[in-house]
Design a protein around this motif. Structure first.
Motif, PDB file in Angstrom:
ATOM      1  N   THR A 168       0.662  -1.074  -0.144  1.00 32.97           N
ATOM      2  CA  THR A 168      -0.135  -0.088  -0.289  1.00 32.97           C
ATOM      3  C   THR A 168       0.683   1.402   0.075  1.00 32.97           C
ATOM      4  O   THR A 168       2.325   1.405   0.389  1.00 32.97           O
ATOM      5  CB  THR A 168      -0.679   0.247   1.340  1.00 32.97           C
ATOM      6  N   GLN A 212      -5.630   0.555   4.648  1.00 29.08           N
ATOM      7  CA  GLN A 212      -5.372   0.846   3.493  1.00 29.08           C
ATOM      8  C   GLN A 212      -5.119   0.503   1.588  1.00 29.08           C
ATOM      9  O   GLN A 212      -4.990   1.458   1.378  1.00 29.08           O
ATOM     10  CB  GLN A 212      -3.488   1.659   4.156  1.00 29.08           C
ATOM     11  N   PHE A 213      -4.944  -0.558   1.903  1.00 30.23           N
ATOM     12  CA  PHE A 213      -5.325  -1.309   0.590  1.00 30.23           C
ATOM     13  C   PHE A 213      -6.708  -0.741   0.495  1.00 30.23           C
ATOM     14  O   PHE A 213      -6.909   0.032  -0.799  1.00 30.23           O
ATOM     15  CB  PHE A 213      -5.585  -2.849   0.778  1.00 30.23           C
ATOM     16  N   ASP A 242      -6.882   3.140  -0.961  1.00 30.83           N
ATOM     17  CA  ASP A 242      -6.165   3.253  -2.130  1.00 30.83           C
ATOM     18  C   ASP A 242      -6.751   2.994  -2.970  1.00 30.83           C
ATOM     19  O   ASP A 242      -6.898   3.018  -4.271  1.00 30.83           O
ATOM     20  CB  ASP A 242      -4.700   1.796  -2.629  1.00 30.83           C
TER      21      ASP A 242
END
Length: 198
Positions: free
Chosen positions: A33, A65-66, A69
């Motif tokens: 990430t 966080q992925f 993103d």
């Protein structure tokens, strides 16, 4: 919170030698990430971090966080598959929705969404999901239920494409190019449910 899984020793990434180079590259990139966003502002990203964590009931930083993103990349690409008539483009919907969310939190609690207690966050999310969030003037130009559904869809599609989540639910990942050899039985590379220890 400790994650419960029926496949505690299964790791889908152990099968990556079976995938073609393109597939392997895509799945390995999901484990990296960046935290650099081109569409979301810092405040928007933090609101979404709290929001998405509650939606998927998972607070692991690397997973969330992925998800962020993925949402940022989707919104910055400007690409969208389908949209009903009268519904604003995803970029506009999410930006105006987060703006309304921030104003509503400031108006009612004098705090940003990610500073609220979890119960307050959940209550507000439930109100948005039912189209009943107040004050009405800040939500006037945002179809609340559509905004909630858009964030839910984007969060779920990202969450369930993360290899760590695949391992937890026992999903074996891409079967290409080896394919499936057994009918109504597990192939040797698929996750096998393990007995829980009492």
């Amino acid at each position: 919170m400790k994650r419960l899984t029926r496949y505690p020793s299964y790791n889908v990434m152990n099968e990556q030698h079976e995938w073609d180079e393109h597939t392997r590259k895509i799945l390995n990139s999901r484990l990296q990430t960046s935290g650099n966003h081109s569409f979301l502002t810092v405040v928007e990203a933090e609101m979404l971090r709290s929001w998405c964590s509650l939606l998927v009931d998972d607070h692991r930083p690397e997973i969330i966080q992925f998800v962020l993103d993925h949402i940022d990349q989707s919104l910055s690409s400007g690409e969208e598959s389908q949209r009903k008539p009268g519904i604003p483009p995803a970029q506009v919907l999410v930006r105006k929705g987060l703006e309304a969310l921030e104003k509503a939190c400031q108006s009612i609690h004098t705090e940003l969404f990610f500073h609220l207690e979890e119960e307050q966050q959940k209550q507000l999310m439930e109100e948005v999901s039912q189209g009943e969030a107040v004050p009405l003037e800040v939500w006037r130009h945002v179809p609340q239920q559509v905004f909630f559904q858009k964030l839910l869809t984007m969060s779920i599609e990202a969450y369930y494409s993360h290899p760590e989540v695949w391992s937890e639910i026992g999903f074996g990942g891409p079967a290409y190019p080896r394919g499936y050899a057994r009918m109504e039985q597990l192939d040797p590379w698929e996750a096998k449910e393990e007995q829980r220890k009492a």
